[in-house]
Design a protein around this motif. Structure first.
Motif, short mmCIF file in Angstrom:
data_model
loop_
_atom_site.label_atom_id
_atom_site.label_comp_id
_atom_site.label_asym_id
_atom_site.label_seq_id
_atom_site.Cartn_x
_atom_site.Cartn_y
_atom_site.Cartn_z
N UNK A 1 33.76 51.61 32.87
CA UNK A 1 32.75 52.15 31.96
C UNK A 1 32.99 51.77 30.50
N UNK A 2 34.25 51.57 30.13
CA UNK A 2 34.58 51.40 28.70
C UNK A 2 34.96 49.98 28.30
N UNK A 3 35.32 49.13 29.26
CA UNK A 3 35.79 47.78 28.95
C UNK A 3 34.77 46.76 29.45
N UNK A 4 34.14 46.04 28.52
CA UNK A 4 33.06 45.11 28.89
C UNK A 4 33.56 43.98 29.79
N UNK A 5 34.77 43.47 29.52
CA UNK A 5 35.32 42.37 30.32
C UNK A 5 35.60 42.84 31.75
N UNK A 6 36.13 44.06 31.89
CA UNK A 6 36.40 44.61 33.23
C UNK A 6 35.08 44.82 33.98
N UNK A 7 34.06 45.31 33.27
CA UNK A 7 32.77 45.55 33.92
C UNK A 7 32.17 44.22 34.42
N UNK A 8 32.24 43.18 33.59
CA UNK A 8 31.72 41.86 33.99
C UNK A 8 32.46 41.33 35.21
N UNK A 9 33.79 41.48 35.21
CA UNK A 9 34.59 41.02 36.34
C UNK A 9 34.22 41.78 37.62
N UNK A 10 34.16 43.12 37.53
CA UNK A 10 33.89 43.93 38.72
C UNK A 10 32.47 43.72 39.24
N UNK A 11 31.49 43.59 38.35
CA UNK A 11 30.11 43.34 38.80
C UNK A 11 30.01 42.01 39.55
N UNK A 12 30.70 41.00 39.03
CA UNK A 12 30.71 39.69 39.69
C UNK A 12 31.44 39.78 41.03
N UNK A 13 32.58 40.45 41.05
CA UNK A 13 33.38 40.58 42.27
C UNK A 13 32.61 41.31 43.37
N UNK A 14 31.79 42.32 42.99
CA UNK A 14 31.03 43.08 44.00
C UNK A 14 29.96 42.22 44.66
#
Length: 551
Positions: free
Chosen positions: A467-480
């Protein structure tokens, strides 16, 4: 290079009210059975095909300059059972005879196995466009004529695509002219590599993973525009509004493809009993001898249990199966190859115990035969046998010699991008520092069937970072988007397929990078096709015990 999972693909096709779908993976039929069965369940006509690689000369030639890049694409669709049988042969030949960087066929292979197939001239890498993009119109005309001669004028369609690429715009009028001159029809197609337009970035990351590069590498394989998603009929009609006949051809092709695959009918190899004795009689004889050996006194309950089991086995047509498994165990014990005492539901069978396939008394422990083989729901039984890891190949070699090299093969298995691995892969492709991607992966629980969406819900720290880290969100959205996709093919640790006829009559064959010939379908597909699958496991523990005894 596709980021579509079959269930989601078919769900989307249902939303779009498609009457039919064609699956044409590059050079293989790995997903054909799952695709066919999923389509049939959802009321969509499945069309089975491949996007074949055509060698510039002979499929066996591995010397020509630039041969790695010169394998043109050709889409082949099965019209009927004969066409499907020929697809199996072509895919098998492409791996066993033609493989060089890619599984390749040639014109000779198509001449021998072209009946029952429709051909579409494919994408910008297709058999015509490799010439047209270089303004070699005469080459393209001769190539089209070659395939018309091989497959018949009515069975060849010139393929038109519209993904907003400048080269496509260049070749479309040339393709129309070629088709008109040759008297063949054009067809509009959509090159689907992901489901939604929004998945284009995830697909780009997948390409970087598969080519072992990073997303910012200027020299890697990439798709120029986010247009390779599943479009609706209205979108396709709009794209080809100037060529309506190309859209009409899609329904014509769907109507011409009517493959009916057969499932559930057993195709068991025939175990040869001693001369002058029938299979059922031989099995009964072996069981009677085993019963006398296992039990000092055999009461009525034992005889009734044995009779009931033999009746179910005979009625289901699995007599040969039990004799084949008995024969493998007998050989191992005679050759002093360590064998395990049995595992799983097979231990509930008195027949298995009498045949010395298992060494656990099912009567003593009140084990259920029905958990192993149920007369109300007859499916192929599953007997797993452990052999000494070092000497397991001797058992496999015996099976191959007995039933024929063409009829026996180890089973393929597919590695998929699971939760932890896909996070690390995507992190590497997106150039996230390894320590950070590794930390994210380690936050995902080590639980069976764990998914990224479940991990985000169940692990507060991971959810907070998302929710708070844009890079983590981009990685997880792509990974899903990529989670669960097939990553590579390898040989199953235990499974062996044995058929009553050469295996390539039922499925394509595949050759691993180590040169091991395996089935081209996984064990689930093999079971659905009614073929015999035996799990001959190599167990290191047995090897260690044997070495300890020898010492």
């Amino acid at each position: 290079d596709g980021a579509c999972r079959i269930p989601e693909l078919i769900n989307k096709a249902m939303e779009l009210k498609f009457p039919a779908m064609a699956m044409t993976d590059h050079g293989n039929l790995f997903g054909a059975v799952e695709f066919y069965e999923t389509c049939m369940k959802r009321g969509i006509k499945p069309i089975i095909g491949i996007e074949a690689y055509i060698a510039p000369g002979s499929r066996t030639d591995r010397t020509a300059s630039g041969i790695k890049e010169s394998n043109a694409h050709l889409v082949l669709l099965a019209k009927d059972e004969e066409g499907y049988a020929n697809l199996l042969q072509l895919v098998t030949m492409s791996y066993l005879e033609g493989f060089y960087y890619r599984p390749r066929i040639d014109k000779d292979a198509l001449q021998r196995h072209g009946k029952g197939l429709l051909a579409l001239t494919s994408c910008l890498k297709g058999i015509l466009n490799v010439h047209l993009t270089q303004d070699q119109v005469d080459h393209a005309r001769r190539t089209l004529d070659d395939f018309i001669q091989l497959l018949g004028r009515d069975n060849v369609y010139v393929e038109l695509q519209h993904h907003g690429l400048p080269l496509e715009a260049k070749v479309r009028p040339m393709l129309l002219q070629l088709a008109n001159d040759a008297g063949v029809k054009v067809v509009a197609t959509n090159d689907v590599h992901y489901l939604e337009s929004a998945h284009a970035q995830a697909h780009d990351v997948l390409m970087a993973i598969q080519t072992q590069t990073t997303v910012d590498d200027p020299h890697r394989l990439r798709y120029e525009r986010p247009e390779f998603y599943l479009k609706s009929a209205d979108q396709m009609k709009e794209l080809f509004r100037d060529i309506p006949q190309a859209v009409a051809s899609t329904i014509e092709i769907a109507d011409r493809c009517n493959l009916e695959m057969e499932f559930g009918k057993p195709h068991l190899p025939n175990f040869p009993p001693p001369e002058g004795i029938a299979q059922e009689q031989f099995l009964r004889q072996l069981c009677a001898e085993g019963l006398a050996r296992r039990y000092t006194t055999a009461d009525e309950a034992l005889h009734q249990r044995l009779e009931r089991e033999l009746g179910v086995i005979q009625q289901a047509g699995y007599t040969s199966y039990f004799l084949i498994v008995w024969d493998c165990v007998r050989l191992a014990k005679e050759q002093r190859i360590p064998v395990g005492p049995g595992r799983g539901s097979a231990a509930g069978s008195l027949v298995s115990y009498c045949l010395a396939i298992t060494d656990i008394d099912p009567m003593k422990y009140d084990l259920l035969f029905e958990r192993f083989l149920n007369p109300q729901r007859v499916t192929l039984p599953d007997i797993d046998i452990d052999f000494c890891y070092k000497r397991r190949p001797e058992v496999i070699e015996y099976v191959i010699k007995k039933y024929g090299q063409n009829c026996v093969a180890q089973i393929i298995t597919f590695g998929t991008m699971q939760a932890k691995a896909v996070v690390r892969d995507v992190g590497r492709a997106m150039k996230m520092p390894y320590a950070e991607a590794d930390r994210l992966a380690k936050l995902i629980p080590n639980e069976l069937d764990m998914t990224l969406s479940r991990a985000l819900t169940n692990v507060p720290e991971l959810g907070q970072m998302y929710r708070t880290n844009e890079q983590v969100r981009a990685l997880m959205d792509t990974a899903m988007v990529l989670e669960g996709l097939t990553r590579h093919a390898s040989t199953h640790a235990a499974g062996i397929a044995i058929a009553d006829r050469p295996l390539d009559r039922y499925m394509p064959l595949f050759k691993t990078s180590e040169g091991q010939i395996t089935t081209g379908f996984d064990m689930t597909a093999i079971e659905h096709l009614g073929l015999l699958k035996i799990d001959l496991l190599g167990l290191r523990t047995l090897t260690v015990l044997e070495e300890a005894v020898e010492l």
